[in-house]
Design an enzyme around this catalytic site. Structure first.
Site, mmCIF file in Angstrom:
data_model
loop_
_atom_site.group_PDB
_atom_site.id
_atom_site.type_symbol
_atom_site.label_atom_id
_atom_site.label_comp_id
_atom_site.label_asym_id
_atom_site.label_seq_id
_atom_site.Cartn_x
_atom_site.Cartn_y
_atom_site.Cartn_z
ATOM 1 N N ALA A 113 -4.856 2.657 11.347
ATOM 2 C CA ALA A 113 -3.657 3.101 12.068
ATOM 3 C C ALA A 113 -3.517 2.454 13.442
ATOM 4 O O ALA A 113 -2.677 2.867 14.237
ATOM 5 C CB ALA A 113 -3.688 4.626 12.188
ATOM 6 N N VAL A 139 -13.870 1.903 7.066
ATOM 7 C CA VAL A 139 -13.700 2.660 5.813
ATOM 8 C C VAL A 139 -14.646 2.192 4.713
ATOM 9 O O VAL A 139 -14.869 2.921 3.744
ATOM 10 C CB VAL A 139 -12.225 2.642 5.300
ATOM 11 C CG1 VAL A 139 -11.300 3.339 6.286
ATOM 12 C CG2 VAL A 139 -11.752 1.231 4.970
ATOM 13 N N ASN A 188 -4.468 4.039 4.198
ATOM 14 C CA ASN A 188 -3.600 2.906 4.534
ATOM 15 C C ASN A 188 -4.384 1.645 4.917
ATOM 16 O O ASN A 188 -3.865 0.542 4.795
ATOM 17 C CB ASN A 188 -2.684 3.334 5.694
ATOM 18 C CG ASN A 188 -1.942 2.171 6.306
ATOM 19 O OD1 ASN A 188 -1.009 1.644 5.712
ATOM 20 N ND2 ASN A 188 -2.371 1.744 7.489
ATOM 21 N N TYR A 199 -6.580 -9.381 -4.226
ATOM 22 C CA TYR A 199 -5.763 -8.349 -3.562
ATOM 23 C C TYR A 199 -4.983 -7.548 -4.618
ATOM 24 O O TYR A 199 -4.980 -6.317 -4.611
ATOM 25 C CB TYR A 199 -4.810 -9.027 -2.573
ATOM 26 C CG TYR A 199 -3.916 -8.079 -1.795
ATOM 27 C CD1 TYR A 199 -4.398 -7.356 -0.711
ATOM 28 C CD2 TYR A 199 -2.570 -7.916 -2.134
ATOM 29 C CE1 TYR A 199 -3.567 -6.497 0.015
ATOM 30 C CE2 TYR A 199 -1.736 -7.063 -1.424
ATOM 31 C CZ TYR A 199 -2.237 -6.363 -0.349
ATOM 32 O OH TYR A 199 -1.420 -5.506 0.366
ATOM 33 N N LYS A 212 -5.436 -3.508 -5.474
ATOM 34 C CA LYS A 212 -4.271 -2.634 -5.268
ATOM 35 C C LYS A 212 -3.871 -1.976 -6.594
ATOM 36 O O LYS A 212 -3.390 -0.843 -6.606
ATOM 37 C CB LYS A 212 -3.111 -3.422 -4.661
ATOM 38 C CG LYS A 212 -3.355 -3.831 -3.200
ATOM 39 C CD LYS A 212 -3.527 -2.617 -2.293
ATOM 40 C CE LYS A 212 -3.525 -2.946 -0.824
ATOM 41 N NZ LYS A 212 -3.697 -1.764 0.038
ATOM 42 N N ILE A 227 6.605 -6.152 4.356
ATOM 43 C CA ILE A 227 6.851 -5.341 5.554
ATOM 44 C C ILE A 227 6.490 -6.185 6.779
ATOM 45 O O ILE A 227 5.478 -6.911 6.767
ATOM 46 C CB ILE A 227 5.980 -4.048 5.530
ATOM 47 C CG1 ILE A 227 6.143 -3.278 4.201
ATOM 48 C CG2 ILE A 227 6.300 -3.160 6.729
ATOM 49 C CD1 ILE A 227 7.518 -2.714 3.919
HETATM 50 P P1 NAP Z 1 -2.040 -4.785 9.378
HETATM 51 O O1 NAP Z 1 -0.965 -4.818 10.382
HETATM 52 O O2 NAP Z 1 -2.883 -5.977 9.167
HETATM 53 O O3 NAP Z 1 -2.967 -3.514 9.685
HETATM 54 C C1 NAP Z 1 -4.099 -3.275 8.901
HETATM 55 C C2 NAP Z 1 -4.811 -2.059 9.441
HETATM 56 O O4 NAP Z 1 -5.966 -1.821 8.614
HETATM 57 C C3 NAP Z 1 -5.300 -2.269 10.858
HETATM 58 O O5 NAP Z 1 -5.032 -1.079 11.588
HETATM 59 C C4 NAP Z 1 -6.807 -2.449 10.689
HETATM 60 O O6 NAP Z 1 -7.534 -1.879 11.761
HETATM 61 C C5 NAP Z 1 -7.070 -1.616 9.457
HETATM 62 N N1 NAP Z 1 -8.333 -1.975 8.801
HETATM 63 C C6 NAP Z 1 -8.670 -3.152 8.222
HETATM 64 N N2 NAP Z 1 -9.947 -3.088 7.775
HETATM 65 C C7 NAP Z 1 -10.397 -1.843 8.074
HETATM 66 C C8 NAP Z 1 -11.622 -1.166 7.861
HETATM 67 N N3 NAP Z 1 -12.654 -1.772 7.250
HETATM 68 N N4 NAP Z 1 -11.747 0.110 8.291
HETATM 69 C C9 NAP Z 1 -10.720 0.737 8.919
HETATM 70 N N5 NAP Z 1 -9.530 0.137 9.162
HETATM 71 C C10 NAP Z 1 -9.376 -1.143 8.736
HETATM 72 O O7 NAP Z 1 -1.465 -4.438 7.927
HETATM 73 P P2 NAP Z 1 -0.239 -3.539 7.428
HETATM 74 O O8 NAP Z 1 0.802 -4.453 6.981
HETATM 75 O O9 NAP Z 1 0.065 -2.492 8.420
HETATM 76 O O10 NAP Z 1 -0.900 -2.908 6.117
HETATM 77 C C11 NAP Z 1 -1.209 -1.541 5.961
HETATM 78 C C12 NAP Z 1 -1.412 -1.279 4.468
HETATM 79 O O11 NAP Z 1 -0.214 -1.591 3.767
HETATM 80 C C13 NAP Z 1 -2.514 -2.117 3.835
HETATM 81 O O12 NAP Z 1 -3.226 -1.344 2.897
HETATM 82 C C14 NAP Z 1 -1.745 -3.206 3.116
HETATM 83 O O13 NAP Z 1 -2.452 -3.761 2.029
HETATM 84 C C15 NAP Z 1 -0.514 -2.452 2.685
HETATM 85 N N6 NAP Z 1 0.633 -3.301 2.417
HETATM 86 C C16 NAP Z 1 1.207 -4.058 3.396
HETATM 87 C C17 NAP Z 1 2.299 -4.865 3.086
HETATM 88 C C18 NAP Z 1 2.988 -5.732 4.091
HETATM 89 O O14 NAP Z 1 3.864 -6.519 3.712
HETATM 90 N N7 NAP Z 1 2.645 -5.643 5.382
HETATM 91 C C19 NAP Z 1 2.791 -4.893 1.772
HETATM 92 C C20 NAP Z 1 2.189 -4.115 0.807
HETATM 93 C C21 NAP Z 1 1.114 -3.320 1.143
HETATM 94 P P3 NAP Z 1 -8.491 -2.690 12.787
HETATM 95 O O15 NAP Z 1 -7.710 -3.872 13.274
HETATM 96 O O16 NAP Z 1 -8.770 -1.663 13.818
HETATM 97 O O17 NAP Z 1 -9.710 -3.091 12.007
#
Ligand code: NAP
Length: 244
Positions: free
Chosen positions: A10, A61, A87, A152, A156, A185
């Site tokens: 988050a 996590v 998330n 990935y 998922k 997104i």
């Molecule tokens: P993002 O901006 O890269 O953020 C990812 C978040 O996950 C960051 O807050 C990061 O925290 C955290 N994270 C990564 N590894 C972690 C770990 N080992 N333990 C705890 N936290 C961890 O990505 P987002 O786009 O917001 O994505 C959020 C979710 O939506 C993900 O599951 C992603 O696969 C899914 N999603 C995203 C999209 C898209 O287009 N953006 C599309 C489909 C699905 P730190 O930096 O603090 O490590």
């Protein structure tokens, strides 16, 4: 009574949008982060300054011990966790033949084992309370598969399977388990996409837009609420129609 939500990953992106929306809608919010301490603390401060109820807590996590410590700390501050949003996630684009064992294991450990770890850490209390909402964030690629993102897409899809199976198992305990499969997104996860690719994606999307974190947050807020009390085991795609 005020409910408590734990949102993993988050510190930014979709997770941070959910933190803001849930805090503004009268939830106590645990802002989980792993590496981005400053981002998480800035978000915490932004919301505390508005007298909202939030707490940033670090945990990777992948690591069950760290997840349990986070849940124990959250419990001391806010009591039971009513809503868990799984998330946290990482993405990687590579040809299948270039994916290393380390890449594959890391993808599984963060995106799938992480969901298992966090759910395991909160589920017993939810079962005892006969109440809980688990919302898993998968991806449209977990539904339809993406070229150059096979690991990935696979994990998922695993999150989707976990959602459906767990919903059946814990439905009798009053727990709803649902999944959101976002499309493209506008977050750091897509910061590697150039202008041309983004425009092509927009053109292929019936609604003609790229999603924002709030689009996913609004859906999560609905799934966390009792307005969705008859919905469980569902995979809801929010992708502007890209994968219709
Ligand atoms: P993002 O901006 O890269 O953020 C990812 C978040 O996950 C960051 O807050 C990061 O925290 C955290 N994270 C990564 N590894 C972690 C770990 N080992 N333990 C705890 N936290 C961890 O990505 P987002 O786009 O917001 O994505 C959020 C979710 O939506 C993900 O599951 C992603 O696969 C899914 N999603 C995203 C999209 C898209 O287009 N953006 C599309 C489909 C699905 P730190 O930096 O603090 O490590």
């Amino acid at each position: 009574m005020k409910k408590t939500v734990l949102i993993t990953g988050a510190s930014r992106g979709i997770g941070a949008s959910m933190v803001r929306l849930f805090a503004e809608n009268n939830y106590n919010v645990i802002i989980n982060y792993c590496n981005s301490k400053e981002d998480a603390q800035n978000l915490e401060k932004e919301l505390l300054d508005k007298d909202l109820s939030v707490k940033a807590i670090r945990a990777d996590v992948k690591d069950y011990t760290q997840v349990v410590s986070m849940v124990e700390e959250a419990h001391k501050i806010f009591g039971n966790i009513d809503v868990l949003i799984n998330n946290a996630g990482i993405a990687q684009q590579k040809l299948f033949t270039d994916i290393t064992d380390e890449d594959f294991d890391n993808m599984v450990n963060v995106n799938l084992k992480g969901v298992f770890n966090c759910t395991k850490a909160v589920l017993r209390d939810m079962i005892n309370n006969k109440y809980g909402k688990v919302i898993n964030i998968s991806s449209m690629w977990g539904v339809v598969g993406a070229s150059c993102e096979v690991h990935y897409s696979a994990v998922k899809a695993g999150v989707i399977g976990m959602t459906k199976a767990l919903a059946k198992e814990v439905g009798p305990s009053g727990i709803n388990v649902n999944c959101i499969a976002p499309g493209v997104i506008n977050t750091q996860m897509n910061s590697n996409l150039d202008e041309y690719t983004l425009n092509s994606l927009k053109e292929e999307t019936p609604l003609g837009i790229i999603g924002e974190g709030e689009d996913i947050a609004n859906l999560a807020l609905f799934l966390a609420s009792d307005k969705s009390k008859f919905i469980t085991g569902q995979i809801i795609t929010a992708d502007g129609g890209l994968t219709i």
